[in-house]
Design an enzyme around this catalytic site. Sequence first.
Site, PDB file in Angstrom:
ATOM      1  N   GLY A   1       6.838   3.911   2.123  1.00 55.99           N
ATOM      2  CA  GLY A   1       7.241   5.278   1.867  1.00 55.99           C
ATOM      3  C   GLY A   1       7.910   5.018  -0.210  1.00 55.99           C
ATOM      4  O   GLY A   1       7.854   4.366  -0.971  1.00 55.99           O
ATOM      5  N   GLY A   2       9.387   5.931   0.123  1.00 57.33           N
ATOM      6  CA  GLY A   2      10.298   5.617  -1.417  1.00 57.33           C
ATOM      7  C   GLY A   2      10.185   6.889  -1.383  1.00 57.33           C
ATOM      8  O   GLY A   2      10.516   7.035  -2.808  1.00 57.33           O
ATOM      9  N   GLU A   3       9.636   8.010  -0.877  1.00 53.19           N
ATOM     10  CA  GLU A   3       9.224   9.463  -2.137  1.00 53.19           C
ATOM     11  C   GLU A   3      11.003  10.241  -1.977  1.00 53.19           C
ATOM     12  O   GLU A   3      10.839  11.306  -2.963  1.00 53.19           O
ATOM     13  CB  GLU A   3       8.994  10.707  -1.005  1.00 53.19           C
ATOM     14  CG  GLU A   3       7.314  10.242  -1.187  1.00 53.19           C
ATOM     15  CD  GLU A   3       6.818   9.432  -0.208  1.00 53.19           C
ATOM     16  OE1 GLU A   3       5.306   9.599   0.015  1.00 53.19           O
ATOM     17  OE2 GLU A   3       7.430   8.358   0.669  1.00 53.19           O
TER      18      GLU A   3
ATOM     19  N   TYR B   1      -2.415   4.097  -1.597  1.00 54.18           N
ATOM     20  CA  TYR B   1      -3.561   6.386  -2.830  1.00 54.18           C
ATOM     21  C   TYR B   1      -3.946   5.607  -4.028  1.00 54.18           C
ATOM     22  O   TYR B   1      -4.691   6.687  -3.608  1.00 54.18           O
ATOM     23  CB  TYR B   1      -1.776   6.981  -2.414  1.00 54.18           C
ATOM     24  CG  TYR B   1      -1.253   7.176  -0.751  1.00 54.18           C
ATOM     25  CD1 TYR B   1      -1.215   7.152  -0.108  1.00 54.18           C
ATOM     26  CD2 TYR B   1      -0.644   8.437  -1.141  1.00 54.18           C
ATOM     27  CE1 TYR B   1      -0.628   7.952   1.529  1.00 54.18           C
ATOM     28  CE2 TYR B   1       0.288   8.491  -0.701  1.00 54.18           C
ATOM     29  CZ  TYR B   1      -0.179   8.722   0.856  1.00 54.18           C
ATOM     30  OH  TYR B   1       0.827   8.444   1.881  1.00 54.18           O
TER      31      TYR B   1
ATOM     32  N   HIS C   1      -6.147   9.241   3.475  1.00 54.28           N
ATOM     33  CA  HIS C   1      -5.341   9.839   4.267  1.00 54.28           C
ATOM     34  C   HIS C   1      -5.521  11.484   3.430  1.00 54.28           C
ATOM     35  O   HIS C   1      -5.915  11.228   2.164  1.00 54.28           O
ATOM     36  CB  HIS C   1      -3.865   9.355   2.996  1.00 54.28           C
ATOM     37  CG  HIS C   1      -2.850  10.291   2.526  1.00 54.28           C
ATOM     38  ND1 HIS C   1      -2.128   9.928   3.575  1.00 54.28           N
ATOM     39  CD2 HIS C   1      -2.709  11.336   1.484  1.00 54.28           C
ATOM     40  CE1 HIS C   1      -0.959  11.377   2.965  1.00 54.28           C
ATOM     41  NE2 HIS C   1      -1.281  12.081   2.181  1.00 54.28           N
TER      42      HIS C   1
ATOM     43  N   HIS D   1      -4.275  11.985   9.495  1.00 53.39           N
ATOM     44  CA  HIS D   1      -3.820  13.326   9.299  1.00 53.39           C
ATOM     45  C   HIS D   1      -4.089  14.765   9.313  1.00 53.39           C
ATOM     46  O   HIS D   1      -3.830  15.325   8.936  1.00 53.39           O
ATOM     47  CB  HIS D   1      -2.805  13.367   8.138  1.00 53.39           C
ATOM     48  CG  HIS D   1      -2.354  11.755   7.653  1.00 53.39           C
ATOM     49  ND1 HIS D   1      -1.445  11.291   8.545  1.00 53.39           N
ATOM     50  CD2 HIS D   1      -2.614  10.946   6.792  1.00 53.39           C
ATOM     51  CE1 HIS D   1      -1.217   9.965   8.129  1.00 53.39           C
ATOM     52  NE2 HIS D   1      -1.672  10.010   6.521  1.00 53.39           N
TER      53      HIS D   1
ATOM     54  N   ARG E   1      -2.458  18.211  10.390  1.00 53.43           N
ATOM     55  CA  ARG E   1      -1.382  18.280   9.021  1.00 53.43           C
ATOM     56  C   ARG E   1      -1.469  20.717   9.339  1.00 53.43           C
ATOM     57  O   ARG E   1      -0.570  20.357   9.014  1.00 53.43           O
ATOM     58  CB  ARG E   1      -2.173  17.900   7.842  1.00 53.43           C
ATOM     59  CG  ARG E   1      -0.655  18.612   7.046  1.00 53.43           C
ATOM     60  CD  ARG E   1      -1.246  17.947   5.354  1.00 53.43           C
ATOM     61  NE  ARG E   1      -1.424  16.288   5.776  1.00 53.43           N
ATOM     62  CZ  ARG E   1      -0.820  15.317   5.229  1.00 53.43           C
ATOM     63  NH1 ARG E   1       0.826  15.732   5.541  1.00 53.43           N
ATOM     64  NH2 ARG E   1      -0.724  13.986   5.399  1.00 53.43           N
TER      65      ARG E   1
ATOM     66  N   ASP F   1       0.794   5.692  12.362  1.00 48.84           N
ATOM     67  CA  ASP F   1       1.315   6.113  11.561  1.00 48.84           C
ATOM     68  C   ASP F   1       2.931   5.745  11.373  1.00 48.84           C
ATOM     69  O   ASP F   1       4.165   5.983  10.285  1.00 48.84           O
ATOM     70  CB  ASP F   1       1.238   6.941  10.936  1.00 48.84           C
ATOM     71  CG  ASP F   1       1.252   7.310   9.301  1.00 48.84           C
ATOM     72  OD1 ASP F   1       1.207   6.605   8.361  1.00 48.84           O
ATOM     73  OD2 ASP F   1       1.601   8.675   8.484  1.00 48.84           O
TER      74      ASP F   1
END
Length: 390
Positions: A68-70, A130, A195, A224, A227, A285
């Site tokens: 993460g880190g968004e 990604y 993803h 996912h 979603r 996840d």
Amino acid sequence: MLTIIRGATVFAPAPLGVKEVLLAGGKVIAIEDSITLDTNVDVEVVNAQGNYLFPGLVDSLVHISGGGGEAGFASRTPEMNVADAFSAGITTVVGALGTDDISRTHADLVAKAKGLKQEGLNAFVHTGSYHVPIKTLSQSISHDIMFIEECIGVGEVAIADHRGRQPTIEELTKIAAEARTAGLLSKKRGTVSVHVGSGVGHLSLLLEVAKTSELPLDQFYPTHINRNSDLLLAGIEFAKRGGTIDFTASTTDYDLANGELAAAEALAYCLEKGVPVDKLTMSSDGHASLPIYDNRNQLVGFEVGDEQALFQSLRQAIIEFKVPVEIAIRSVTQNPAHILGLPKGHVAKGSDADLILVDMATFELTDVWCLGKRVMKEGQVLNRGFFSKA
């Protein structure tokens, strides 16, 4: 130490009825109606009457080294502890990088997997992230898969997501082809974990790769897929054409209120629509960032994935959505193990002794064995990792 588990109703994941299971040397030695040993060696006898015995859960997507880190540097999620897996009945994890492959590195990912193995957990990783072109630990995708023991494929490659690098059909074809060949040369599967974001392209890129190349759809493993309902419908088409699709157990209340389906609900819906049982999986996840975006892709919230969500989704599928036990358990054991090419997810003579006991009345997890070692006993985790003070 020899261990006999007596009186459990065994799903291997096929239903075997009430059996006795003998463990030794990290393996399942026998599954019989009755086991009697004539030996002076110590034998631990576990009374498992009133319990299901399942294979240990295979979690095909966990951010074991954090992710993460968004929401900025402070939002980099923490790494997974081995107890996070064992307390959820997970005996095999597959680690991956996601959005952040800059402050998060493959060296750290592989080191974390090796550490988890040292602590008694089955741990594997994917190279890549990604971003495309693929970043690797060594010279290439091929070198990582062939020469890094823990590396079994590529992922998470992002499609239909504003955070990804918008890969082309040609780029995806080359990634999958290289992973497949490296897998063949090293007796691995070389699966490409994908993803899938909320973009309108859904799974069209993967379908085009299969249409314009010699690569089968099951070289890709999109996740996912719960979603939103449109992506789920695309996933059903993908699975009916021969691909395997994965539902994410970790979610947020916001996302569920805005179109995301619970993993258990998506599993039940796909079964109702005639998707083959062996093409459906669920993963946690765990320790992923779960950024919450509005319809303009603006960040409005942030949560962290939880390994516990996988067992809870299994429980929900069986109790709330009435998915038969032998089908639900396959989605978190045999099916993900098969698409990833792992010798896990089943209970048989000679298989690794990765097992869990679940109370039949409450469907609560009670006991876990990983490679024959009891790591959870009567609801209490015994193995909490190297730095545990317990």
